[in-house]
Design a protein around this motif. Structure first.
Motif, mmCIF file in Angstrom:
data_model
loop_
_atom_site.group_PDB
_atom_site.id
_atom_site.type_symbol
_atom_site.label_atom_id
_atom_site.label_comp_id
_atom_site.label_asym_id
_atom_site.label_seq_id
_atom_site.Cartn_x
_atom_site.Cartn_y
_atom_site.Cartn_z
ATOM 1 N N LEU A 1 32.998 33.174 -1.302
ATOM 2 C CA LEU A 1 32.781 31.989 -2.108
ATOM 3 C C LEU A 1 31.852 32.302 -3.270
ATOM 4 C CD1 LEU A 1 32.146 29.543 0.857
ATOM 5 C CD2 LEU A 1 34.270 29.815 -0.433
ATOM 6 N N PRO B 1 28.918 31.671 -5.915
ATOM 7 C CA PRO B 1 27.786 30.761 -5.875
ATOM 8 C C PRO B 1 27.840 29.758 -7.001
ATOM 9 C CG PRO B 1 27.130 32.834 -6.859
ATOM 10 C CD PRO B 1 28.558 33.007 -6.408
ATOM 11 N N SER B 2 27.279 28.582 -6.770
ATOM 12 C CA SER B 2 27.175 27.609 -7.846
ATOM 13 C C SER B 2 26.064 28.043 -8.784
ATOM 14 C CB SER B 2 26.856 26.224 -7.283
ATOM 15 O OG SER B 2 25.561 26.203 -6.723
ATOM 16 N N LEU C 1 29.265 19.025 -2.107
ATOM 17 C CA LEU C 1 28.445 20.197 -2.383
ATOM 18 C C LEU C 1 29.301 21.463 -2.301
ATOM 19 C CD1 LEU C 1 25.374 19.145 -0.244
ATOM 20 C CD2 LEU C 1 25.320 19.530 -2.715
ATOM 21 N N PRO C 2 28.870 22.550 -2.918
ATOM 22 C CA PRO C 2 29.630 23.802 -2.814
ATOM 23 C C PRO C 2 29.849 24.216 -1.362
ATOM 24 C CG PRO C 2 27.950 23.989 -4.510
ATOM 25 C CD PRO C 2 27.698 22.686 -3.811
ATOM 26 N N TRP D 1 30.339 26.495 2.008
ATOM 27 C CA TRP D 1 29.578 27.612 2.553
ATOM 28 C C TRP D 1 30.134 28.006 3.904
ATOM 29 C CZ3 TRP D 1 26.297 27.050 6.966
ATOM 30 C CH2 TRP D 1 26.133 25.736 7.430
ATOM 31 N N ARG E 1 30.426 18.712 3.710
ATOM 32 C CA ARG E 1 29.975 19.098 2.379
ATOM 33 C C ARG E 1 29.262 17.953 1.659
ATOM 34 N NH1 ARG E 1 34.784 22.003 -0.631
ATOM 35 N NH2 ARG E 1 33.143 22.058 -2.244
#
Length: 332
Positions: free
Chosen positions: A25, A27-28, A59-60, A62, A89
């Motif tokens: 994934l 990262p933001s 949210l991103p 994880w 999320r």
């Protein structure tokens, strides 16, 4: 032991994309989060639930093993493992143990519902890879990255064993979140004495992936006890000692001072004596806070870029060194 650690470091960028069966994934770039709730599962641990400051969507994503960078101000960035449910999320959960005289932990313990902080990530420096079975070893607050891994293995029906150590039961957060009926051993020091690697590890069957997070002596003991047929993954909350370094020189800017880095110290340690405001955070080579531009020289990169962190023309002061005979010049 050191060979296993070096191998694990080389495998981190690869294995991060394997477990648990999802692509890596990105990262933001950064977001602002509002404190929804602060509780104390044990007296010196703050459990902090964070939601987006603005209702702009989830949210991103994880995975177990991910952490976030908590940005309190430009010079105060700390990493904390996400220990909630990856499937939810709408919020993140972190847990912070108060460190005596710790700047970051003190400020996080002072947070109240409604406060807003910055986040970067999530990033993965503790990849959860596929395995036939698992041994999870947690020491104290080291249980935080382990919890989502245990929950995932439990839901997936993969065999696992958990050993959770700590000073006392009263100091060990989230005991009630370990799955009932599973192979879980809780070993407080005041009941069992200092953790015994032989009792913890036993003889894991081939195909068992060992995950350990906690104090450095616990990690070292587990690594030394596990045989070469079983992979060991670890995460620590303090920097590892420099055990195989060579002395080198580093110049701070084209016209700046030259400092000597001894064989048993990091460039960051030495430079902060000259430039105390030099930023840093994880001190383990994955967060990027202390990376500076590399102007000249042949570096020996020892950092662990995660989630797209840059490398190449940059130099991680906390872990990287100069190649033998090299003189490094950094943009600082």
């Amino acid at each position: 032991m050191y060979g296993l650690g070096a191998l694990a470091n080389r495998l981190v960028p690869v294995l991060g994309g394997l477990g648990p069966g999802h692509p890596p994934l990105p990262p933001s770039p950064g977001l602002r989060a509002r404190v929804e709730r602060v509780t104390r599962p044990v007296p010196d641990v703050a459990e902090i639930v964070l939601v987006p400051e603005l209702p702009e969507g989830p949210l991103p994503a994880w995975q177990p093993g991910h952490h976030v960078d908590v940005v309190l101000d430009p010079d105060t960035v700390r990493q904390y493992s996400l220990c909630g449910d990856p499937g939810d999320r709408s919020r993140y959960r972190i847990a912070v143990r108060r460190i005596p005289d710790g700047v970051g932990s003190s400020r996080l313990h002072a947070l109240e519902p409604g406060d807003v902080i910055g986040l970067r990530g999530p990033r993965n420096a503790f990849p959860f890879a596929r395995a036939e079975r698992y041994l999870f070893v947690a020491g104290g607050i080291g249980v935080t990255p382990i919890l989502p891994m245990v929950a995932h293995a439990h839901r997936a029906g993969v065999p696992f064993r958990v050993v959770y150590t700590g000073r006392s039961r009263a100091s060990m957060p989230f005991l009630d979140e370990l799955p009932e009926g599973a192979d879980v051993t809780v070993r407080p020091d005041d009941e069992y004495g200092t953790p015994d690697a032989d009792a913890i590890v036993r003889d894991p069957a081939p195909g068992t992936a060992v995950y350990v997070c906690g104090p450095p002596p616990l990690i070292a003991a587990v690594r030394a006890r596990v045989g070469p047929e079983n992979p060991v993954f670890s995460e620590r909350f303090s920097p590892a000692p420099v055990v195989d370094g060579r002395e080198f020189e580093i110049r701070l800017g084209e016209d700046g001072p030259v400092v000597t880095v001894p064989a048993d110290e990091t460039a960051l340690d030495v430079i902060r004596r000259v430039r105390p405001q030099t930023p840093y955070s994880c001190r383990q080579g994955f967060c990027g806070a202390c990376r500076v531009g590399l102007l000249r020289g042949n570096p020996e990169h020892r950092d662990r870029p995660t989630g797209g962190s840059p490398r190449g023309e940059e130099f991680a002061l906390c872990v990287s060194r100069a190649a033998e005979g090299a003189h490094i010049v950094v943009d600082l």
